[in-house]
Design a protein around this motif. Structure first.
Motif, short mmCIF file in Angstrom:
data_model
loop_
_atom_site.label_atom_id
_atom_site.label_comp_id
_atom_site.label_asym_id
_atom_site.label_seq_id
_atom_site.Cartn_x
_atom_site.Cartn_y
_atom_site.Cartn_z
N LEU A 128 8.58 2.06 -2.42
CA LEU A 128 7.27 2.27 -1.81
C LEU A 128 6.55 3.38 -2.55
O LEU A 128 7.12 4.46 -2.79
N LEU A 132 4.13 6.21 -2.19
CA LEU A 132 3.64 7.00 -1.06
C LEU A 132 2.96 8.27 -1.54
O LEU A 132 3.16 8.72 -2.66
N VAL A 192 3.14 0.18 5.49
CA VAL A 192 2.53 0.07 4.17
C VAL A 192 2.39 -1.42 3.86
O VAL A 192 3.07 -2.25 4.45
N ALA A 210 5.76 -3.46 -1.23
CA ALA A 210 6.87 -2.75 -1.86
C ALA A 210 7.14 -3.41 -3.21
O ALA A 210 6.97 -4.62 -3.36
N ALA A 227 6.05 2.06 -8.79
CA ALA A 227 5.70 2.66 -7.51
C ALA A 227 5.19 4.08 -7.71
O ALA A 227 4.20 4.48 -7.07
N GLU A 280 5.72 -7.36 -6.59
CA GLU A 280 5.61 -6.81 -5.26
C GLU A 280 5.83 -7.88 -4.21
O GLU A 280 5.67 -9.07 -4.47
#
Length: 132
Positions: free
Chosen positions: A5, A7, A23, A26, A53, A87
């Motif tokens: 993820l 972030l 979210v 991923a 990511a 993803e």
């Protein structure tokens, strides 16, 4: 399945506070990714996906980014929706208990260097990563 993820520090804080976070996607070794990269082993694939990511994490933070973040999580099959090249869409929140570790990089460096932190270390380190 292992997923990564992208972030921000605020999202990490929310995950710690709420115990979960929603979210959209991923990074995972999708069927297309594996087909396009048959020579990659599991470890190499995971490294590439964690870098992707981390790059997205920087773009989410904009010019204020000091660090990049890629949270490695163990996804349940029921949480995964449609796949794209690298993803998968997420259909339900990610719980903190699904977090395995966090990879943190220097947002200004182009060296692909990520530092590993155990999930339990995130709360201790978070204040060092937040933009003042």
């Amino acid at each position: 399945m292992r997923g990564y993820l992208a972030l921000t520090p605020d999202e990490l804080a929310q995950l710690l506070e709420d115990g979960q976070i929603s979210v959209d996607t991923a990074f995972v070794p999708t069927t297309e990714f594996k087909t396009m990269n048959p020579e990659l082993g599991e470890e190499e694939s995971e490294y590439i996906l964690s870098l992707l990511a981390a790059e997205d994490s920087i773009s989410y933070q904009g010019d204020s980014a000091k660090f990049s973040f890629a949270l490695a999580v163990d996804l349940e099959a029921a949480q995964m929706g449609d796949e794209s090249e690298v993803e998968v869409s997420l259909t339900s929140p990610i719980k903190f208990s699904q977090a395995d570790c966090l990879f943190v990089g220097d947002a200004k460096a182009d060296d692909g260097e990520l530092t590993w932190y155990a999930a339990q270390e995130i709360a201790v380190q978070l204040s060092n990563w937040q933009v003042s």
